[in-house]
Write a protein that holds these residues in place. Structure first.
Motif, PDB file in Angstrom:
ATOM      1  N   PHE A  69       0.813  -1.216   0.000  1.00 28.86           N
ATOM      2  CA  PHE A  69       0.000   0.000   0.000  1.00 28.86           C
ATOM      3  C   PHE A  69       0.846   1.265   0.000  1.00 28.86           C
ATOM      4  CE2 PHE A  69      -2.072   3.441   2.360  1.00 28.86           C
ATOM      5  CZ  PHE A  69      -3.161   3.667   1.526  1.00 28.86           C
ATOM      6  N   PHE A  73       0.886   4.161  -2.626  1.00 28.53           N
ATOM      7  CA  PHE A  73       0.425   5.488  -2.194  1.00 28.53           C
ATOM      8  C   PHE A  73       1.391   6.586  -2.618  1.00 28.53           C
ATOM      9  CE2 PHE A  73       0.634   8.946   0.909  1.00 28.53           C
ATOM     10  CZ  PHE A  73      -0.656   9.444   0.817  1.00 28.53           C
ATOM     11  N   PHE A  77       0.482   9.365  -5.270  1.00 23.70           N
ATOM     12  CA  PHE A  77       0.415  10.732  -4.761  1.00 23.70           C
ATOM     13  C   PHE A  77       1.269  11.666  -5.617  1.00 23.70           C
ATOM     14  CE2 PHE A  77       1.967  14.136  -1.922  1.00 23.70           C
ATOM     15  CZ  PHE A  77       0.752  14.708  -1.576  1.00 23.70           C
TER      16      PHE A  77
END
Length: 272
Positions: A69, A73, A77
């Motif tokens: 994750f 992420f 992002f």
């Protein structure tokens, strides 16, 4: 009459939005299928061409796979923060071309560096097999096997006490061959190569834009951020060649991004 409204700065343009969705779906699918005994990483991650797991399509598919994750992420992002600006400036088609060329270029550059490292490793394996000794095995382990298990050092110490023992010679030979095989079968996943290309492009198009770092919380111009990040990746790639982080893939994405932008800009004073 229909009133024109410019796109909101916070809006997510279509290519960036679809790339984020696809990457998220692939991570969810990886988690879901693992419970059924299906390992998507083994099929879709990028392996060294000499590995039995290698398939040519992995140069593309590895860009949509992530190790967890947090890995996903931070990549997504960065894609959201910087990629949406580039897509609004370039348009969807040019941004998508840039994204894939930098991602594929990063994979190619990483594979080239990996080839050079593995060629050196093969030479070391051949030298050991030609003249096996506990001293040579100790040097080999220090150079090519970080955080070796205690039994490896027990083998070296026991072999030093009995240098002519054929059992230790066989175990040492099997160990160096296993290390070579392990290095060849390390998978690479993630969109990081393309993401670093996006960072490079943002730094070139908007060099004086102020970015706020998290650690330490200080403002820095985009051009200095990109240059510093590139130097850090180069240092880490040279300093830790056996690292599980594909630093040279990150650097490769920046290199191909720079070349592509210069090519597009060869007859113009602007990037778009």
């Amino acid at each position: 009459m229909t009133q024109f409204r410019p796109p909101s700065y916070n809006a997510i343009p279509p290519v960036v939005k679809n790339l984020i969705m696809l990457n998220v779906l692939m991570l969810v699918a990886t988690w879901a299928l693992k419970s059924f005994g299906i390992d998507l990483t083994e099929k879709l991650a990028l392996y060294y061409p000499g590995s039995p797991h290698f398939q040519p399509y992995q140069f593309v598919t590895h860009m949509f796979m992530h190790g967890g994750f947090m890995h996903l992420f931070f990549n997504m992002f960065a894609l959201y923060m910087f990629g949406r600006v580039l897509e609004m400036v370039w348009g969807p088609k040019r941004f998508l071309i840039f994204y894939f060329i930098t991602g594929l270029g990063a994979a190619a550059f990483y594979t080239l560096v990996n080839y050079i490292e593995l060629s050196s490793l093969r030479d070391s394996v051949a030298a050991f097999i030609n003249t096996p000794s506990p001293e040579l095995l100790s040097t080999f382990v220090k150079e090519h096997l970080k955080n070796a298990s205690p039994w490896v050092y027990d083998l070296i110490n026991n072999w030093m006490d009995a240098p002519n023992n054929p059992a230790y010679i066989n175990q040492g030979t099997e160990l160096v061959q296993r290390i070579l095989e392990m290095k060849m079968n390390i998978p690479v996943v993630g969109a990081s190569g393309a993401i670093f290309g996006v960072l490079l492009a943002f730094g070139m198009l908007f060099p004086n834009t102020q970015l706020m770092l998290l650690f330490p919380p200080i403002p820095i111009k985009a051009k200095y951020f990109v240059i510093g990040y590139g130097l850090i990746e180069l240092f880490l790639g040279v300093r830790n060649p056996g690292s599980h982080v594909a630093h040279f893939a990150h650097l490769g994405g920046m290199i191909f991004g720079f070349i592509l932008i210069k090519f597009w800009n060869r007859n113009s004073n602007s990037f778009y």
